[in-house]
Write a protein that holds these residues in place. Structure first.
Motif, short mmCIF file in Angstrom:
data_model
loop_
_atom_site.label_atom_id
_atom_site.label_comp_id
_atom_site.label_asym_id
_atom_site.label_seq_id
_atom_site.Cartn_x
_atom_site.Cartn_y
_atom_site.Cartn_z
N MET A 1 0.84 -1.18 0.00
CA MET A 1 0.00 0.00 0.00
C MET A 1 0.89 1.24 0.00
O MET A 1 1.88 1.31 0.71
CB MET A 1 -0.91 0.00 1.23
CG MET A 1 -1.75 1.22 1.34
SD MET A 1 -2.86 1.15 2.76
CE MET A 1 -3.27 2.85 2.85
N GLU A 2 0.49 2.20 -0.78
CA GLU A 2 1.20 3.48 -0.81
C GLU A 2 0.59 4.40 0.25
O GLU A 2 -0.62 4.56 0.32
CB GLU A 2 1.05 4.12 -2.18
CG GLU A 2 1.76 5.44 -2.30
CD GLU A 2 1.57 6.08 -3.66
OE1 GLU A 2 1.62 7.31 -3.71
OE2 GLU A 2 1.36 5.36 -4.64
N PHE A 3 1.45 4.97 1.07
CA PHE A 3 0.98 5.90 2.09
C PHE A 3 1.02 7.30 1.49
O PHE A 3 2.07 7.84 1.21
CB PHE A 3 1.81 5.79 3.36
CG PHE A 3 1.67 4.45 4.02
CD1 PHE A 3 0.53 4.15 4.73
CD2 PHE A 3 2.66 3.49 3.91
CE1 PHE A 3 0.38 2.91 5.33
CE2 PHE A 3 2.52 2.26 4.50
CZ PHE A 3 1.38 1.96 5.22
N ILE A 52 -6.53 4.17 7.03
CA ILE A 52 -5.54 3.30 6.40
C ILE A 52 -6.14 1.92 6.13
O ILE A 52 -5.98 1.37 5.04
CB ILE A 52 -4.27 3.19 7.27
CG1 ILE A 52 -3.52 4.52 7.25
CG2 ILE A 52 -3.36 2.06 6.77
CD1 ILE A 52 -2.37 4.60 8.23
N VAL A 53 -6.84 1.37 7.10
CA VAL A 53 -7.46 0.05 6.91
C VAL A 53 -8.48 0.10 5.78
O VAL A 53 -8.53 -0.79 4.93
CB VAL A 53 -8.09 -0.48 8.22
CG1 VAL A 53 -8.92 -1.72 7.98
CG2 VAL A 53 -7.00 -0.76 9.25
N GLN A 55 -8.60 2.18 3.19
CA GLN A 55 -7.93 2.31 1.90
C GLN A 55 -7.30 0.99 1.48
O GLN A 55 -7.36 0.60 0.31
CB GLN A 55 -6.86 3.41 1.97
CG GLN A 55 -7.43 4.80 2.12
CD GLN A 55 -8.33 5.18 0.96
OE1 GLN A 55 -7.99 4.99 -0.20
NE2 GLN A 55 -9.50 5.69 1.27
N ASN A 56 -6.69 0.30 2.43
CA ASN A 56 -6.08 -0.99 2.14
C ASN A 56 -7.14 -2.01 1.73
O ASN A 56 -6.95 -2.77 0.77
CB ASN A 56 -5.30 -1.49 3.35
CG ASN A 56 -4.54 -2.76 3.05
OD1 ASN A 56 -3.74 -2.81 2.12
ND2 ASN A 56 -4.79 -3.79 3.83
N GLN A 59 -8.33 -1.35 -1.81
CA GLN A 59 -7.32 -1.78 -2.77
C GLN A 59 -7.29 -3.30 -2.90
O GLN A 59 -7.27 -3.83 -4.01
CB GLN A 59 -5.95 -1.26 -2.34
CG GLN A 59 -4.80 -1.68 -3.24
CD GLN A 59 -3.46 -1.18 -2.72
OE1 GLN A 59 -3.39 -0.27 -1.91
NE2 GLN A 59 -2.39 -1.79 -3.19
N CYS A 60 -7.31 -4.01 -1.77
CA CYS A 60 -7.23 -5.47 -1.80
C CYS A 60 -8.47 -6.10 -2.42
O CYS A 60 -8.36 -7.06 -3.19
CB CYS A 60 -7.02 -6.01 -0.38
SG CYS A 60 -5.39 -5.65 0.29
N ALA A 78 -9.29 -7.28 7.38
CA ALA A 78 -9.45 -5.86 7.68
C ALA A 78 -10.24 -5.68 8.98
O ALA A 78 -9.90 -4.82 9.80
CB ALA A 78 -10.16 -5.15 6.53
#
Length: 86
Positions: A1-3, A52-53, A55-56, A59-60, A78
């Motif tokens: 993941m990109e921060f 963050i969770v 967004q991750n 993406q996943c 998640a």
């Protein structure tokens, strides 16, 4: 993941809050004021974790869907991350 810069900026603001709390302690400010600021910093951290969770997860799930795979394991992971952060 990109921060992203947004996430990093959130943490920089929280860092500033914590420094302010330390300064308040050094200046022997009222306990209720220190606790109020600690609570605000904790809330900011909790929101950052959730962001963050989320967004991750997004993406996943997208990656799983692109592969034609079931994303239920990713969703469960998640959820566990959010539970662990509490």
């Amino acid at each position: 993941m990109e921060f992203t810069p947004d996430i990093k900026n959130r943490l920089k603001r929280i860092e500033g809050q914590v420094r302010g709390i330390l300064r308040m302690m050094e200046e022997e400010k009222e306990c209720k004021d220190v606790i109020s600021q600690l609570s605000a910093a904790r809330t900011a951290l909790d929101r950052t974790i959730a962001f963050i969770v989320a967004q991750n997860l997004k993406q996943c799930v997208q990656e799983q869907n692109d592969k034609g795979e079931d994303s239920s394991d990713v969703v469960e992971e998640a959820i566990q991350l959010l539970i662990k952060s509490r």
